[in-house]
Design an enzyme around this catalytic site. Sequence first.
Site, PDB file in Angstrom:
ATOM      1  N   ILE A  90       2.717  -0.210   4.106  1.00 55.29           N
ATOM      2  CA  ILE A  90       1.839  -1.073   3.605  1.00 55.29           C
ATOM      3  C   ILE A  90       2.458  -2.002   2.541  1.00 55.29           C
ATOM      4  O   ILE A  90       3.252  -1.654   1.831  1.00 55.29           O
ATOM      5  CB  ILE A  90       0.284  -0.724   3.209  1.00 55.29           C
TER       6      ILE A  90
ATOM      7  N   GLY B  88       9.720   2.262   1.426  1.00 57.56           N
ATOM      8  CA  GLY B  88       9.377   3.448   0.760  1.00 57.56           C
ATOM      9  C   GLY B  88       7.888   3.625   0.327  1.00 57.56           C
ATOM     10  O   GLY B  88       7.411   4.381  -0.226  1.00 57.56           O
ATOM     11  N   HIS B  89       7.134   2.445   0.907  1.00 60.00           N
ATOM     12  CA  HIS B  89       5.588   2.359   0.518  1.00 60.00           C
ATOM     13  C   HIS B  89       4.836   2.162   1.692  1.00 60.00           C
ATOM     14  O   HIS B  89       4.872   1.126   2.108  1.00 60.00           O
ATOM     15  CB  HIS B  89       5.749   1.052  -0.333  1.00 60.00           C
ATOM     16  N   PHE B  90       4.469   3.010   2.399  1.00 61.26           N
ATOM     17  CA  PHE B  90       4.430   4.546   2.501  1.00 61.26           C
ATOM     18  C   PHE B  90       5.427   4.905   3.513  1.00 61.26           C
ATOM     19  O   PHE B  90       5.318   4.208   4.614  1.00 61.26           O
ATOM     20  CB  PHE B  90       3.053   4.895   2.371  1.00 61.26           C
TER      21      PHE B  90
END
Length: 142
Positions: free
Chosen positions: A52, A45-47
């Site tokens: 990253i 979920g990041h991103f």
Amino acid sequence: MSSSEIIAFLPYSKPFLFVDELVAINENGVEGNYTFSDDLDFYKGHFIDNPITPGVILIETMAQIGVVCLGIYLTNDTISKNNLIALTSSEIEFLKPVFPNEKVTVFSQKIYFRFGKLKCKVSMMNQNKEEVCRGFISGMIK
């Protein structure tokens, strides 16, 4: 205390252990590595579609290698599994992103160690020898 003994003594386990290897350690500092595998949960979920490594995870990696491992080494006569290890402050400048499957190297130089408080100047390099982030981290061992 050997590097493998120090890593085994860390109060972390997967998925929150961010130390693969200690390359060098002495009373003035430590150098260690970690590879961020692409299956780590935070990448989901990041991103989205461009993962990253979160800055807080980079700080944690530098703290585990640069402060906790060094603190264990410095107190190997007196430390036990009952000791508490806590981050007390960090001031980090982020320079480049770290992507999934990147290997990073953390370099830590002791500024001082007294009354159970360890302060270090830390930096992280990516596998291309580019500085990813740098700053200062302090922790307490009680």
